[in-house]
Scaffold this motif. Structure first.
Motif, PDB file in Angstrom:
ATOM      1  N   ALA B 119       0.845  -1.200   0.000  1.00 40.19           N
ATOM      2  CA  ALA B 119       0.000   0.000   0.000  1.00 40.19           C
ATOM      3  C   ALA B 119       0.882   1.252   0.000  1.00 40.19           C
ATOM      4  N   TRP B 120       1.951   1.215   0.787  1.00 45.70           N
ATOM      5  CA  TRP B 120       2.853   2.366   0.847  1.00 45.70           C
ATOM      6  C   TRP B 120       3.471   2.642  -0.533  1.00 45.70           C
ATOM      7  N   PHE B 121       3.963   1.607  -1.177  1.00 45.20           N
ATOM      8  CA  PHE B 121       4.598   1.787  -2.490  1.00 45.20           C
ATOM      9  C   PHE B 121       3.622   2.362  -3.523  1.00 45.20           C
ATOM     10  N   SER B 122       2.336   2.099  -3.338  1.00 47.25           N
ATOM     11  CA  SER B 122       1.386   2.530  -4.366  1.00 47.25           C
ATOM     12  C   SER B 122       1.280   4.055  -4.454  1.00 47.25           C
ATOM     13  N   SER B 123       1.715   4.767  -3.407  1.00 48.03           N
ATOM     14  CA  SER B 123       1.643   6.225  -3.492  1.00 48.03           C
ATOM     15  C   SER B 123       2.909   6.915  -2.977  1.00 48.03           C
ATOM     16  N   ALA B 124       3.996   6.149  -2.836  1.00 53.43           N
ATOM     17  CA  ALA B 124       5.212   6.716  -2.235  1.00 53.43           C
ATOM     18  C   ALA B 124       5.946   7.663  -3.190  1.00 53.43           C
ATOM     19  N   LYS B 125       6.472   8.732  -2.628  1.00 54.08           N
ATOM     20  CA  LYS B 125       7.233   9.713  -3.419  1.00 54.08           C
ATOM     21  C   LYS B 125       8.593   9.943  -2.781  1.00 54.08           C
ATOM     22  N   GLY B 130      10.899  11.737  -7.443  1.00 54.46           N
ATOM     23  CA  GLY B 130       9.584  11.341  -7.953  1.00 54.46           C
ATOM     24  C   GLY B 130       9.050  10.058  -7.366  1.00 54.46           C
ATOM     25  N   ARG B 131       8.226   9.413  -8.150  1.00 59.22           N
ATOM     26  CA  ARG B 131       7.522   8.232  -7.674  1.00 59.22           C
ATOM     27  C   ARG B 131       8.464   7.075  -7.362  1.00 59.22           C
ATOM     28  N   ILE B 132       8.120   6.365  -6.266  1.00 57.78           N
ATOM     29  CA  ILE B 132       8.873   5.182  -5.845  1.00 57.78           C
ATOM     30  C   ILE B 132       8.005   3.957  -6.148  1.00 57.78           C
ATOM     31  N   PRO B 133       8.504   2.939  -6.806  1.00 58.96           N
ATOM     32  CA  PRO B 133       9.885   2.780  -7.238  1.00 58.96           C
ATOM     33  C   PRO B 133      10.186   3.300  -8.648  1.00 58.96           C
ATOM     34  N   GLU B 134       9.162   3.567  -9.462  1.00 63.48           N
ATOM     35  CA  GLU B 134       9.387   3.798 -10.896  1.00 63.48           C
ATOM     36  C   GLU B 134      10.479   4.823 -11.189  1.00 63.48           C
ATOM     37  N   GLN B 135      10.451   5.940 -10.463  1.00 60.57           N
ATOM     38  CA  GLN B 135      11.332   7.044 -10.863  1.00 60.57           C
ATOM     39  C   GLN B 135      12.619   7.147 -10.062  1.00 60.57           C
TER      40      GLN B 135
END
Lengths: 305, 305
Positions: B119-125, B130-135
């Motif tokens: 749940a945390w990863f779904s909106s983490a910055k 930027g976005r975690i983990p993508e960016q």
């Protein structure tokens, strides 16, 4: 499909379960990444009677050590190993055998141990059933492992035996890569040799992979609750219940060795890995009992690549 | 091939190495089963500045705990976490952060923790990227992992971060399944809930997966010496040397963060995971240094499935 499995409740339970979890769009569908199946080894994938295979390897190792230090041959439990005194060895139990195993290989690197064990397997013979591992592994289980992998499962071994011992033959015997074997282990120490680090096996037990420890090690190594587990003793009961008690479709299999003619009939009385509580509770816990006599058309295979 | 890697010594070393170990019949051929590649995570696969991603998760967890117990907010090191007081947090070091991480999740089941972290990863910055983990993941490394897998390698993460935390995003971020993540871990206890066993996270550290422990854990989990290893700090040096010092062709990569413009330039001064000895000894140990500035055309990726 599964030719060594006789038609009956156990085979139906397996085939139905696999059909349900692989049917896309079905209520019980499980994505491939979650199709984790864990198998005990001794008595589940290969014969553990009159002693687990590892004990034969251990006896040969003690023979080699006794050649250098003859006083060893007169001391227990080494004496019992050399004389194949099963009563004394059974009394050690599985943990005692595991500790003895690690004690006799302490101070070797894991890579040196691998070569020693590989050489042993190349000519090892079981006292009753023939070549190890080819002729002591259970043909229906080799088929089951293959069938599960064809259906997108990742198959794992979770054994009370030494992890480094089983890793030597897991690929050849079962098609399971070394890194998918979890087992009892000695601590490893990093030492520097010729400028590079080497892992040395210590005498100290890191994990005796039995009962609750099987569940803990599944958490540590896999990080997922298996949806299928298979064992044959009370030492596997925690793992069977763990697999069985998650959400969705699940299957727990308990092999009952009840075929004195083709293998050995044993359960409660076998000290190395007794089967009593798991047999008594199988119904209550939803565990499917596999009878060697009734459910396996064939017990031992011949040659497995 | 590897478009985010600039032409140069590092890329050449990678491409040459992969060509050599995959050329059937060649002198350096390595069978697929032995093509094991191990990667550190923090600072190697994703950004660890100003703090490892796990610290941001930890801060949010402490915020939630402080809402129930306000006295927490006044006590160290919780206070430093809530205030993003980097100096105090850096002084804890990686092990201190790991211990704090496990302490704040003790008494949760591993399955409950997984849901919380997901749940945390779904909106983490990330505060800067930027976005975690993508960016925050390094695009060249995602390419490298994919390239290795295309060439028959099995890719593993061997991280000082919490194994259960990294397992949540390893598949999505790097294409690495949960069971191929090795990391720092808390002990797990088996408890009975609703009739079935559950794994509960204990406060006690089972393994702080750093330095020699990375080598020990590779032995315990994989049972093979990697032929390629990649890290970015002194905590990875033992693993790099271990991979590098076996027989045959081998590659050890050390990422040097020297690009203040596109990421952060740091090495010796960073307390959480300093890079000093590994940099000084890279030549002597045959380690290939990867310069972020020089060897990576792109640092961060956008979206990775």
């Amino acid at each position: 499909m599964l030719p060594s499995w006789a038609e009956g409740a156990a085979k139906s339970a397996i085939v139905d379960f696999v059909a349900r979890v692989t049917q896309e769009g079905g209520r019980d569908y499980v994505p491939p990444a979650e199709r984790i199946a864990t198998f005990d080894n001794d008595g589940t994938l290969w014969c553990e009677q009159p002693l687990p295979v590892q004990a034969f390897f251990l006896a040969d190792r003690v023979k080699a050590l006794a050649a250098k230090d003859p006083s060893l041959a007169a001391r227990q439990p080494f004496k019992a190993l050399l004389e194949r005194d099963h009563a004394t060895l059974h009394a050690l139990g599985k943990k005692g055998l595991a500790e003895l195993f690690f004690a006799t290989h302490a101070g070797m690197s894991d890579e040196a141990f691998y070569e020693v064990a590989r050489a042993w397997f190349s000519s090892a013979k079981h006292p009753k059933f023939g070549r190890i591992p080819e002729q002591v592994i259970f043909e229906p289980q080799v088929e089951l492992l293959g069938y599960l992998r064809q259906n997108g499962f990742k198959t794992w071994i979770v054994t009370g035996g030494g992890v480094d011992f089983v890793r030597v033959i897991a690929e050849q015997a079962y098609g399971i890569p070394r890194e998918q074997v979890i087992g009892s282990s000695a601590k490893l120490r990093v030492e520097m040799r010729d400028g590079g680090p080497v892992l040395m096996k210590a005498e100290e037990l890191a994990s005796f992979d039995d009962r609750e420890a099987k569940v803990q090690n599944i958490g540590a190594h896999i990080g997922r609750r298996p949806i299928l587990a298979c064992g044959n003793s009370d030492g596997d009961l925690a793992m069977l219940r763990y697999a069985k008690s998650g959400p969705g479709a699940r299957l727990a299999l308990l092999v009952h060795h009840d075929d004195a003619e083709r293998e050995v009939a044993y359960d409660r009385g076998f000290k190395v890995s007794p089967l009593a509580e798991a047999l008594d509770r199988a119904d209550e816990y939803g565990i499917t009992v596999v009878s060697v006599k009734r459910d396996w058309n064939t017990v031992f295979g011949g040659n497995h690549p």
